[in-house]
Design a protein around this motif. Structure first.
Motif, PDB file in Angstrom:
ATOM      1  N   VAL A   1       6.760   2.816   9.856  1.00  0.00           N
ATOM      2  CA  VAL A   1       5.661   3.773   9.887  1.00  0.00           C
ATOM      3  C   VAL A   1       4.540   3.346   8.940  1.00  0.00           C
TER       4      VAL A   1
ATOM      5  N   GLN B   1       2.785   4.595   6.636  1.00  0.00           N
ATOM      6  CA  GLN B   1       2.626   5.608   5.599  1.00  0.00           C
ATOM      7  C   GLN B   1       2.842   4.969   4.237  1.00  0.00           C
TER       8      GLN B   1
ATOM      9  N   SER C   1       3.864   4.094   0.604  1.00  0.00           N
ATOM     10  CA  SER C   1       4.966   4.605  -0.224  1.00  0.00           C
ATOM     11  C   SER C   1       4.440   5.330  -1.454  1.00  0.00           C
TER      12      SER C   1
ATOM     13  N   TYR D   1      -8.545   2.132   8.534  1.00  0.00           N
ATOM     14  CA  TYR D   1      -7.919   1.167   7.623  1.00  0.00           C
ATOM     15  C   TYR D   1      -8.941   0.458   6.743  1.00  0.00           C
TER      16      TYR D   1
ATOM     17  N   SER E   1      -5.870   9.015   4.850  1.00  0.00           N
ATOM     18  CA  SER E   1      -4.428   8.775   4.934  1.00  0.00           C
ATOM     19  C   SER E   1      -4.004   7.389   4.474  1.00  0.00           C
ATOM     20  N   LYS E   2      -4.789   6.380   4.726  1.00  0.00           N
ATOM     21  CA  LYS E   2      -4.313   5.013   4.546  1.00  0.00           C
ATOM     22  C   LYS E   2      -4.713   4.455   3.170  1.00  0.00           C
TER      23      LYS E   2
ATOM     24  N   SER F   1      -4.031   6.987   0.527  1.00  0.00           N
ATOM     25  CA  SER F   1      -2.610   7.364   0.400  1.00  0.00           C
ATOM     26  C   SER F   1      -2.382   8.877   0.492  1.00  0.00           C
TER      27      SER F   1
ATOM     28  N   THR G   1      -1.535  10.843   3.415  1.00  0.00           N
ATOM     29  CA  THR G   1      -1.142  11.125   4.801  1.00  0.00           C
ATOM     30  C   THR G   1      -0.869  12.609   5.040  1.00  0.00           C
ATOM     31  N   GLY G   2      -0.008  13.224   4.237  1.00  0.00           N
ATOM     32  CA  GLY G   2       0.394  14.597   4.479  1.00  0.00           C
ATOM     33  C   GLY G   2      -0.657  15.637   4.148  1.00  0.00           C
TER      34      GLY G   2
ATOM     35  N   ARG H   1      -3.532  15.709   5.476  1.00  0.00           N
ATOM     36  CA  ARG H   1      -4.202  15.905   6.758  1.00  0.00           C
ATOM     37  C   ARG H   1      -5.702  16.115   6.591  1.00  0.00           C
TER      38      ARG H   1
ATOM     39  N   SER I   1       5.679  -2.671   9.371  1.00  0.00           N
ATOM     40  CA  SER I   1       4.757  -2.108   8.394  1.00  0.00           C
ATOM     41  C   SER I   1       5.155  -2.600   7.009  1.00  0.00           C
TER      42      SER I   1
ATOM     43  N   CYS J   1       3.672  -1.382   3.995  1.00  0.00           N
ATOM     44  CA  CYS J   1       3.118  -0.534   2.934  1.00  0.00           C
ATOM     45  C   CYS J   1       4.210   0.179   2.138  1.00  0.00           C
TER      46      CYS J   1
END
Length: 388
Positions: A41, A43, A45, A209, A235-236, A239, A241-242, A244, A366, A368
């Motif tokens: 994924v 996402q 870390s 990205y 998100s990328k 960092s 992502t959640g 939104r 992925s 990341c």
């Protein structure tokens, strides 16, 4: 029997199924067993940068109501995004042309509904990010797939566009792209943007990205065309992502249509996430440290995967993916990925998620995730292939 709507026929986003399978596998491991290496994924870390999280905490502790914002988001965040375009690209983008969205995922249906009608044809490179085609299809629009490969660096070319008859109503480009990680040079993006504008083709430029490139210069379609729609996200690179939270740069003719759609579909992006996103722009030192870690992961895998047997990799200009041709190992990427998870404890995404016609011979890795996991992956894969 009750009727189901068109949207009920949308195919799955397979990476989400891989995530579920990897979670189930991890929970079933006995104590002391090697863990699952998560390479499926996109996402990071790392979590949200510290300054962003602290801004959200301060706002909550202050007792602010955190209610609805304007549909296009907080004025201060839109102004900060505008300044980002001036600082990074030298592009003058008025805050009024910026719409804050519920992630890039919330931006795509707004853009598609505002720019296109049912039956319209929208071109995109294959392989591609699956929700492009899935959302378009659910909305009654027709994806037109441009068959790209290593010879085109998995990006569309002007020759491909010129060959389309009839001309498409729209074109989606992504630079850096998911899953191949390749980029259009500034000159190539400019040429594509100008071709679209001259030919009445609405350009949708996915730039989520940006910030994650390794050697090639980044450019924005907003700097080359006043008719393009640009989509980006926190998100990328950021960092988050959640949280939104994403944004669009819109042409003047789509401002009110998108605003009305956003009012009805989403009301607004989460208020607290907008507060955090604005603060994230002041966390560049931490974010660049994250990027440096991804760069080390990338270098380790570009060296280690070929030695392990995965020696057919796309040029990884940016993002945090490696697109691996496994045709010499398997012609069934779904089965291969399932065995790799079960037997080697490595989760990766089958290529059919990104290319329905040719993806049976590709995997997306992925990179990341945590550095220790990425460093371990090549040896684990090498040993697994030797056992097999």
């Amino acid at each position: 029997m009750l009727k189901a709507g068109r949207g009920a026929e949308a195919p799955p986003f397979l990476v989400m199924d891989v995530i579920a399978a990897a979670n189930a596998r991890a929970s079933a491991l006995p104590p002391g067993a090697p863990g699952i290496l998560r390479m499926e994924v996109g996402q990071p870390s790392t979590g949200a940068p510290r300054g962003a999280a602290e801004a959200a905490i301060r706002a909550l502790q202050a007792g602010a109501p955190m209610g609805y914002t304007e549909a296009f988001g907080l004025r201060s965040l839109r102004e900060r995004i505008s300044r980002h375009y001036a600082d990074k690209y030298g592009a003058a983008i008025a805050p009024g042309r910026i719409a804050v969205t519920v992630g890039a995922s919330g931006a795509f249906p707004l853009a598609f509904l505002a720019a296109f009608d049912p039956g319209d044809r929208i071109a995109m490179a294959a392989p591609f990010y699956p929700p492009y085609a899935n959302i378009l299809t659910a909305l009654g629009m027709q994806p037109v797939l441009l068959q790209c490969d290593a010879s085109t660096r998995f990006q569309p070319s002007l020759a491909m566009l010129e060959a389309l008859d009839p001309r498409p109503d729209g074109l989606i480009v992504a630079s850096p792209c998911n899953p191949a990680g390749t980029m259009l040079s500034p000159e190539e993006l400019q040429a594509v943007a100008r071709w679209c504008h001259a030919n009445g083709v609405r350009l949708i430029s996915d730039e989520i990205y940006h910030g994650l490139s390794y050697g090639m210069a980044e450019s924005t379609a907003a700097g080359f065309s006043d008719s393009a729609v640009v989509i980006n996200s926190f998100s990328k690179y950021f960092s988050m992502t959640g949280w939104r939270i994403g944004w669009m740069v819109l042409p003047e003719d789509l401002l009110r249509p998108v605003e009305c759609l956003a009012q009805n579909m989403f009301i607004s992006a989460p208020h607290v996430a907008q507060v955090a996103a604005e603060a994230a722009f002041d966390c560049i030192e931490e974010l660049e440290a994250n990027k440096a870690a991804y760069g080390r992961n990338r270098a380790a895998l570009l060296e280690g995967l070929p030695a392990a047997g995965f020696d057919r990799l796309a040029e990884a200009d940016g993002a945090f993916y490696l697109w691996a041709d496994i045709g010499h190992l398997s012609n069934d990427s779904v089965g291969f990925a399932a065995r790799m998870l079960a037997e080697a404890g490595i989760a990766a995404t089958p290529g059919v998620d990104f290319d329905r016609a040719r993806g049976h011979r590709f995997l997306r890795f992925s990179y990341c995730g945590a550095e220790a996991a990425m460093a371990e992956a090549p040896a684990r894969l090498r040993d697994w292939l030797r056992r097999g």
